[in-house]
Design a protein around this motif. Structure first.
Motif, PDB file in Angstrom:
ATOM      1  N   TYR A 230       6.282  -8.326  20.359  1.00 50.45           N
ATOM      2  CA  TYR A 230       5.419  -8.139  19.197  1.00 50.45           C
ATOM      3  C   TYR A 230       6.245  -8.236  17.917  1.00 50.45           C
ATOM      4  O   TYR A 230       7.462  -8.064  17.910  1.00 50.45           O
ATOM      5  CB  TYR A 230       4.696  -6.790  19.248  1.00 50.45           C
ATOM      6  N   ALA A 231       5.539  -8.547  16.841  1.00 50.12           N
ATOM      7  CA  ALA A 231       6.127  -8.502  15.502  1.00 50.12           C
ATOM      8  C   ALA A 231       5.334  -7.465  14.719  1.00 50.12           C
ATOM      9  O   ALA A 231       4.345  -6.914  15.213  1.00 50.12           O
ATOM     10  CB  ALA A 231       6.034  -9.869  14.838  1.00 50.12           C
ATOM     11  N   VAL A 232       5.755  -7.184  13.503  1.00 55.45           N
ATOM     12  CA  VAL A 232       5.037  -6.235  12.663  1.00 55.45           C
ATOM     13  C   VAL A 232       4.762  -6.882  11.310  1.00 55.45           C
ATOM     14  O   VAL A 232       5.692  -7.231  10.582  1.00 55.45           O
ATOM     15  CB  VAL A 232       5.835  -4.930  12.459  1.00 55.45           C
ATOM     16  N   ASP A 233       3.491  -7.098  11.025  1.00 52.71           N
ATOM     17  CA  ASP A 233       3.097  -7.539   9.679  1.00 52.71           C
ATOM     18  C   ASP A 233       3.202  -6.325   8.767  1.00 52.71           C
ATOM     19  O   ASP A 233       2.746  -5.237   9.135  1.00 52.71           O
ATOM     20  CB  ASP A 233       1.644  -8.026   9.680  1.00 52.71           C
ATOM     21  N   HIS A 234       3.764  -6.505   7.586  1.00 48.05           N
ATOM     22  CA  HIS A 234       3.875  -5.353   6.697  1.00 48.05           C
ATOM     23  C   HIS A 234       3.986  -5.806   5.251  1.00 48.05           C
ATOM     24  O   HIS A 234       4.380  -6.940   4.964  1.00 48.05           O
ATOM     25  CB  HIS A 234       5.090  -4.486   7.070  1.00 48.05           C
ATOM     26  N   SER A 235       3.653  -4.911   4.347  1.00 49.52           N
ATOM     27  CA  SER A 235       3.837  -5.180   2.926  1.00 49.52           C
ATOM     28  C   SER A 235       5.333  -5.194   2.650  1.00 49.52           C
ATOM     29  O   SER A 235       6.132  -4.677   3.429  1.00 49.52           O
ATOM     30  CB  SER A 235       3.122  -4.123   2.084  1.00 49.52           C
ATOM     31  N   SER A 236       5.724  -5.796   1.538  1.00 50.91           N
ATOM     32  CA  SER A 236       7.159  -5.939   1.262  1.00 50.91           C
ATOM     33  C   SER A 236       7.435  -5.725  -0.219  1.00 50.91           C
ATOM     34  O   SER A 236       7.332  -6.646  -1.025  1.00 50.91           O
ATOM     35  CB  SER A 236       7.624  -7.336   1.702  1.00 50.91           C
ATOM     36  N   ARG A 237       7.742  -4.470  -0.554  1.00 53.28           N
ATOM     37  CA  ARG A 237       8.050  -4.128  -1.943  1.00 53.28           C
ATOM     38  C   ARG A 237       9.199  -3.137  -1.977  1.00 53.28           C
ATOM     39  O   ARG A 237       9.355  -2.319  -1.066  1.00 53.28           O
ATOM     40  CB  ARG A 237       6.830  -3.498  -2.623  1.00 53.28           C
ATOM     41  N   LEU A 238       9.962  -3.193  -3.036  1.00 57.02           N
ATOM     42  CA  LEU A 238      10.986  -2.197  -3.295  1.00 57.02           C
ATOM     43  C   LEU A 238      10.369  -1.154  -4.228  1.00 57.02           C
ATOM     44  O   LEU A 238       9.850  -1.493  -5.290  1.00 57.02           O
ATOM     45  CB  LEU A 238      12.209  -2.847  -3.945  1.00 57.02           C
ATOM     46  N   TYR A 239      10.396   0.098  -3.805  1.00 55.21           N
ATOM     47  CA  TYR A 239       9.829   1.187  -4.586  1.00 55.21           C
ATOM     48  C   TYR A 239      10.964   1.859  -5.353  1.00 55.21           C
ATOM     49  O   TYR A 239      11.889   2.398  -4.737  1.00 55.21           O
ATOM     50  CB  TYR A 239       9.149   2.206  -3.668  1.00 55.21           C
ATOM     51  N   LEU A 240      10.896   1.821  -6.671  1.00 49.24           N
ATOM     52  CA  LEU A 240      11.929   2.430  -7.501  1.00 49.24           C
ATOM     53  C   LEU A 240      11.480   3.824  -7.912  1.00 49.24           C
ATOM     54  O   LEU A 240      10.440   3.982  -8.564  1.00 49.24           O
ATOM     55  CB  LEU A 240      12.205   1.575  -8.737  1.00 49.24           C
ATOM     56  N   ILE A 241      12.255   4.811  -7.499  1.00 56.59           N
ATOM     57  CA  ILE A 241      11.912   6.216  -7.727  1.00 56.59           C
ATOM     58  C   ILE A 241      12.858   6.780  -8.785  1.00 56.59           C
ATOM     59  O   ILE A 241      14.075   6.585  -8.705  1.00 56.59           O
ATOM     60  CB  ILE A 241      12.075   7.033  -6.413  1.00 56.59           C
ATOM     61  N   ASP A 242      12.297   7.480  -9.771  1.00 59.54           N
ATOM     62  CA  ASP A 242      13.139   8.010 -10.841  1.00 59.54           C
ATOM     63  C   ASP A 242      13.827   9.308 -10.426  1.00 59.54           C
ATOM     64  O   ASP A 242      13.663   9.791  -9.300  1.00 59.54           O
ATOM     65  CB  ASP A 242      12.338   8.177 -12.146  1.00 59.54           C
ATOM     66  N   ARG A 243      14.581   9.888 -11.346  1.00 64.67           N
ATOM     67  CA  ARG A 243      15.377  11.078 -11.044  1.00 64.67           C
ATOM     68  C   ARG A 243      14.517  12.285 -10.669  1.00 64.67           C
ATOM     69  O   ARG A 243      14.994  13.216 -10.026  1.00 64.67           O
ATOM     70  CB  ARG A 243      16.248  11.447 -12.253  1.00 64.67           C
ATOM     71  N   GLU A 244      13.255  12.269 -11.091  1.00 65.28           N
ATOM     72  CA  GLU A 244      12.349  13.389 -10.789  1.00 65.28           C
ATOM     73  C   GLU A 244      11.588  13.185  -9.492  1.00 65.28           C
ATOM     74  O   GLU A 244      10.721  13.979  -9.129  1.00 65.28           O
ATOM     75  CB  GLU A 244      11.352  13.593 -11.946  1.00 65.28           C
ATOM     76  N   GLY A 245      11.872  12.091  -8.799  1.00 67.86           N
ATOM     77  CA  GLY A 245      11.193  11.827  -7.533  1.00 67.86           C
ATOM     78  C   GLY A 245       9.850  11.142  -7.689  1.00 67.86           C
ATOM     79  O   GLY A 245       9.074  11.061  -6.736  1.00 67.86           O
ATOM     80  N   GLN A 246       9.577  10.613  -8.908  1.00 66.17           N
ATOM     81  CA  GLN A 246       8.310   9.929  -9.166  1.00 66.17           C
ATOM     82  C   GLN A 246       8.493   8.420  -9.079  1.00 66.17           C
ATOM     83  O   GLN A 246       9.534   7.885  -9.466  1.00 66.17           O
ATOM     84  CB  GLN A 246       7.789  10.295 -10.570  1.00 66.17           C
ATOM     85  N   LEU A 247       7.464   7.736  -8.578  1.00 68.46           N
ATOM     86  CA  LEU A 247       7.507   6.279  -8.502  1.00 68.46           C
ATOM     87  C   LEU A 247       7.503   5.703  -9.915  1.00 68.46           C
ATOM     88  O   LEU A 247       6.583   5.950 -10.691  1.00 68.46           O
ATOM     89  CB  LEU A 247       6.306   5.758  -7.708  1.00 68.46           C
ATOM     90  N   ALA A 248       8.541   4.956 -10.255  1.00 66.85           N
ATOM     91  CA  ALA A 248       8.658   4.374 -11.589  1.00 66.85           C
ATOM     92  C   ALA A 248       8.192   2.926 -11.625  1.00 66.85           C
ATOM     93  O   ALA A 248       7.633   2.473 -12.615  1.00 66.85           O
ATOM     94  CB  ALA A 248      10.109   4.456 -12.064  1.00 66.85           C
ATOM     95  N   ALA A 249       8.438   2.181 -10.536  1.00 70.48           N
ATOM     96  CA  ALA A 249       8.084   0.760 -10.522  1.00 70.48           C
ATOM     97  C   ALA A 249       8.088   0.211  -9.109  1.00 70.48           C
ATOM     98  O   ALA A 249       8.719   0.766  -8.211  1.00 70.48           O
ATOM     99  CB  ALA A 249       9.073  -0.027 -11.389  1.00 70.48           C
TER     100      ALA A 249
END
Length: 197
Positions: free
Chosen positions: A157-176
């Motif tokens: 089997y293979a795995v289809d998946h989304s492909s993004r880099l999640y940039l998290i700031d110093r406070e643990g919040q998603l920045a970009a």
């Protein structure tokens, strides 16, 4: 002989055409997150024990969700991250933590994950968990994955998946969110912006 020479010239022309095409394509821009509740803390397992996003509060984190048997986008994204870290001055890159989350715990043992992530950079930790834990993180980050059976294949089997880099700031919040096919220099600039805040 002429036929071989013709094929070689044709191959060179095709390769040149492909390179020119990709150079002229607009480079993927950083995708800013405009509000919403994407992201958040989680705890998954690494070969060295549990890893939580909150363990790295005070420093930027880059998260990528995929699996080690991925033939293309995962190694590309992790190579971009690894190169971006190497392109940065040491005093900057040492502040960045990478986390590679595997959605394929059946095949991705913790030791295998550790070695795979470290191949791209010693600053990337490989983690995974039980399916319900993985599903929770995938949901939190607005990602997706699904197993695709591959008949007549040794991989099964293979795995289809989304492909993004999640940039998290110093406070643990998603920045970009950054596309997996961003250039290392683009990602480096994104990371340097995170370090400034």
């Amino acid at each position: 002989m002429k036929a071989i020479r013709y094929l070689i010239l044709l191959s060179i022309a095709l390769v040149a055409g492909v390179l020119i095409y990709f150079q002229q394509q607009p480079q993927p821009a950083e995708q800013r997150v405009l509000g919403g509740s994407i992201g958040g803390d989680f705890t998954l397992m690494s070969a060295d024990g549990p890893v939580s996003l909150s363990d790295f509060r005070g420093q930027p984190v880059v998260i990528y969700i995929g699996y080690t048997y991925c033939p293309d986008v995962c190694p590309m994204a992790l190579a971009v991250l690894g190169q971006a870290l190497r392109n940065m001055p040491d005093d900057q890159s040492e502040q960045i933590q990478g986390i590679f989350i595997s959605v394929d715990p059946e095949r991705d043992s913790l030791e295998h994950l550790k070695n795979y992530a470290a191949f791209f950079s010693p600053q990337i930790i490989g983690v995974t968990g039980e399916k319900p834990e993985i599903d929770q993180v995938v949901k939190q980050y607005g990602a997706f994955y699904r197993k695709v059976e591959m008949r007549n294949s040794a991989m099964e089997y293979a795995v289809d998946h989304s492909s993004r880099l999640y940039l998290i700031d110093r406070e643990g919040q998603l920045a970009a969110l950054v596309s997996h096919n961003a250039t290392p220099d683009q990602l480096m600039r994104n990371l340097q912006q995170l370090l400034e805040h």
